[in-house]
Design an enzyme around this catalytic site. Structure first.
Site, mmCIF file in Angstrom:
data_model
loop_
_atom_site.group_PDB
_atom_site.id
_atom_site.type_symbol
_atom_site.label_atom_id
_atom_site.label_comp_id
_atom_site.label_asym_id
_atom_site.label_seq_id
_atom_site.Cartn_x
_atom_site.Cartn_y
_atom_site.Cartn_z
ATOM 1 N N LYS A 1 41.944 93.661 74.391
ATOM 2 C CA LYS A 1 42.753 92.860 73.475
ATOM 3 C C LYS A 1 43.389 91.631 74.130
ATOM 4 O O LYS A 1 42.708 90.638 74.312
ATOM 5 C CB LYS A 1 43.781 93.760 72.789
ATOM 6 C CG LYS A 1 43.085 94.781 71.864
ATOM 7 C CD LYS A 1 43.932 95.313 70.753
ATOM 8 C CE LYS A 1 43.085 96.010 69.693
ATOM 9 N NZ LYS A 1 43.006 97.458 69.819
ATOM 10 N N PHE B 1 43.556 106.750 68.928
ATOM 11 C CA PHE B 1 42.595 105.709 68.573
ATOM 12 C C PHE B 1 42.097 105.059 69.857
ATOM 13 O O PHE B 1 42.862 104.421 70.573
ATOM 14 C CB PHE B 1 43.178 104.638 67.643
ATOM 15 C CG PHE B 1 42.122 103.621 67.264
ATOM 16 C CD1 PHE B 1 41.254 103.864 66.210
ATOM 17 C CD2 PHE B 1 41.953 102.462 68.003
ATOM 18 C CE1 PHE B 1 40.231 102.971 65.898
ATOM 19 C CE2 PHE B 1 40.935 101.561 67.697
ATOM 20 C CZ PHE B 1 40.080 101.807 66.644
ATOM 21 N N ASP C 1 45.044 104.400 78.286
ATOM 22 C CA ASP C 1 44.467 103.370 77.412
ATOM 23 C C ASP C 1 45.594 102.430 77.020
ATOM 24 O O ASP C 1 46.353 102.706 76.096
ATOM 25 C CB ASP C 1 43.806 104.017 76.190
ATOM 26 C CG ASP C 1 43.189 102.961 75.254
ATOM 27 O OD1 ASP C 1 43.503 101.767 75.407
ATOM 28 O OD2 ASP C 1 42.415 103.356 74.364
HETATM 29 C C1 LIG Z 1 41.873 98.347 69.746
HETATM 30 C C2 LIG Z 1 41.881 99.520 70.615
HETATM 31 C C3 LIG Z 1 40.708 100.005 71.210
HETATM 32 C C4 LIG Z 1 39.345 99.432 70.902
HETATM 33 O O1 LIG Z 1 39.228 98.068 71.176
HETATM 34 P P1 LIG Z 1 38.051 97.220 70.516
HETATM 35 O O2 LIG Z 1 38.132 95.886 71.207
HETATM 36 O O3 LIG Z 1 38.335 97.136 69.051
HETATM 37 O O4 LIG Z 1 36.786 97.939 70.801
HETATM 38 C C5 LIG Z 1 40.813 101.074 72.082
HETATM 39 N N1 LIG Z 1 41.999 101.642 72.347
HETATM 40 C C6 LIG Z 1 43.149 101.202 71.803
HETATM 41 C C7 LIG Z 1 44.444 101.865 72.143
HETATM 42 C C8 LIG Z 1 43.129 100.144 70.900
HETATM 43 O O5 LIG Z 1 44.259 99.739 70.324
#
Ligand SMILES: *Cc1c(COP(=O)(O)O)cnc(C)c1O
Length: 401
Positions: free
Chosen positions: A255, A141, A226
């Protein structure tokens, strides 16, 4: 109709149904607790998917935001502002890197990483134009834009949104052999989550991240971690990669970087990598704005104390011990995770993750399901131990039936 029912009915009539929220309407929040429009209090065991690592209404973060609101909130990058240099310097320091490219949402950091890796591939590695490939993991994700869902393996995230962006190879998560076999001269990057959050808090096999590091270094490929959900304290360390002593070439942060106050994301890397940009080649109107920088600077200062990481490690040990006991009781099939972060697979005959989440809500605990019968637990790192225990007690009661 109750206030709650009214609010939900209006939301359903006037907003696109791209989410299926639990039927609770929050009015205020403080620390690990949220209060709904009818005055009921709930323990927040989701923390905005880790955007709220420091809790709701964190004093230091609110004060930093308020002070900046009174000074200047937006300049655009057409001009310098007096929080920008500090933000970039401190964030690079926190990451042990050299340069920062600030954006707003997590997926923008991912998009930025994709563009950066491709440009680096053409300009530095010498990949023929248009041929760059990025290796990603199945069940990833990384966000919701058209390019990022192009390399999702989740049919819900992908269906009906094509045509898809090419240039990605998908390999099974945790499988180094498959990754090695997928690599060619045109591979510019490997993009993975050090722990797959949305997939159900999947921790890769020991040695995987270190193996990816070794393989990418050997083949002159960028390792992009990520850490948007796993980073900034959640797992008991600043970065989840640290659990394997691994330093990637690029961190993607988001986040919690905005402290649950404003959206702040960033790509953090070396000068050799982020140095590929020239003016006009990439940007964002709001990226690196003064309000975002002020809040993020406070987040970085809080992380520099190490308190939050330590708290996540200690409470996390406790959480996993307690969940481990549950796993022996027949209601729980598996528990995974690290630090204050857990994916709990409930025996399917006890209900779907959604049903369990609704029952927990009735007991005033808010969690979110993912993929069938999995619930994920990720309270703010500031949660009190008694509150955490109380939340776990509610889970035990729900599973008892
Ligand atoms: C939440 C998330 C994203 C995307 O972040 P948004 O602020 O919702 O665009 C990307 N990678 C990971 C691992 C995430 O948990």
């Amino acid at each position: 109709m109750s206030t709650t029912e009214n609010a939900i009915a209006s939301a359903e009539a006037h907003s696109a149904h791209n989410y299926h929220p639990l039927p609770v309407v929050v009015a205020t929040a403080d620390g690990a607790w949220m209060t709904d429009v009818e005055g009921r209090r709930y323990l927040d065991m989701l923390a905005g998917y880790s955007a709220l690592n420091f809790g709701h209404g964190n004093r230091r973060l609110i004060d930093a935001a308020r002070a900046q609101l009174e000074r200047v909130t937006l300049t655009s990058r057409a001009f310098h502002h007096d929080r920008f240099a500090d933000f970039c310097t401190r964030l690079a320091e926190l990451c042990g890197m050299e340069m920062v490219l600030p954006m707003n949402t997590g997926v923008e950091a991912v998009e930025t990483a994709v563009k950066t890796a491709r440009k680096w591939g053409y300009r530095v590695k010498g990949v023929p134009d248009g041929m760059a490939k990025i290796i990603v993991a199945a069940d990833n994700f990384h966000g919701r834009t058209t390019t990022v869902i192009s390399f999702s393996t989740d049919p819900e995230a992908r269906a009906d949104f094509g045509p898809y962006t090419p240039g990605f190879e998908i390999v099974p998560y945790g499988d180094l052999t498959a990754m090695r076999e997928a690599m060619t001269e045109n591979t510019v990057a490997v993009l993975i989550e050090p722990i797959q959050g949305e997939a159900g808090v999947l921790v890769p096999p020991p040695g995987y991240l270190a193996g990816v590091r070794e393989l990418t270094r050997e083949r002159d490929v960028l390792f992009i971690a990520d850490e948007i959900q796993s980073g900034l304290g959640r797992t008991g360390k600043t970065f989840a990669c640290e659990h394997e002593g691994v330093v990637p070439d690029m961190y993607l942060l988001g986040k919690a970087l905005g402290g649950g106050v404003v959206p702040v994301s960033a790509v953090v890397s070396s000068a050799a990598v982020l140095g590929v940009y020239r003016p006009g080649e990439h940007g964002s109107t709001f990226g690196g704005n003064p309000l975002a920088c002020a809040v993020a600077l406070e987040v970085i200062a809080m992380l520099n104390t190490g308190e939050y990481q330590q708290r996540a490690a200690e409470l996390g040990d406790h959480l996993h011990r307690e969940l481990g006991l549950l796993a022996g009781g027949g209601a729980v099939r598996a528990v995974r995770g690290r630090g204050l972060w857990a994916g709990v697979d409930i025996e399917p005959e006890l209900g779907t993750g959604r049903e369990i989440s609704e029952k927990l809500m009735e007991r005033r605990v808010l969690v979110k399901d993912t993929h069938g019968s999995t619930i994920r637990i990720a309270p703010p790192l500031v949660i009190g131990k008694e509150d955490l225990d109380w939340g776990l007690e509610q889970l035990r009661e729900v599973l008892r039936g």
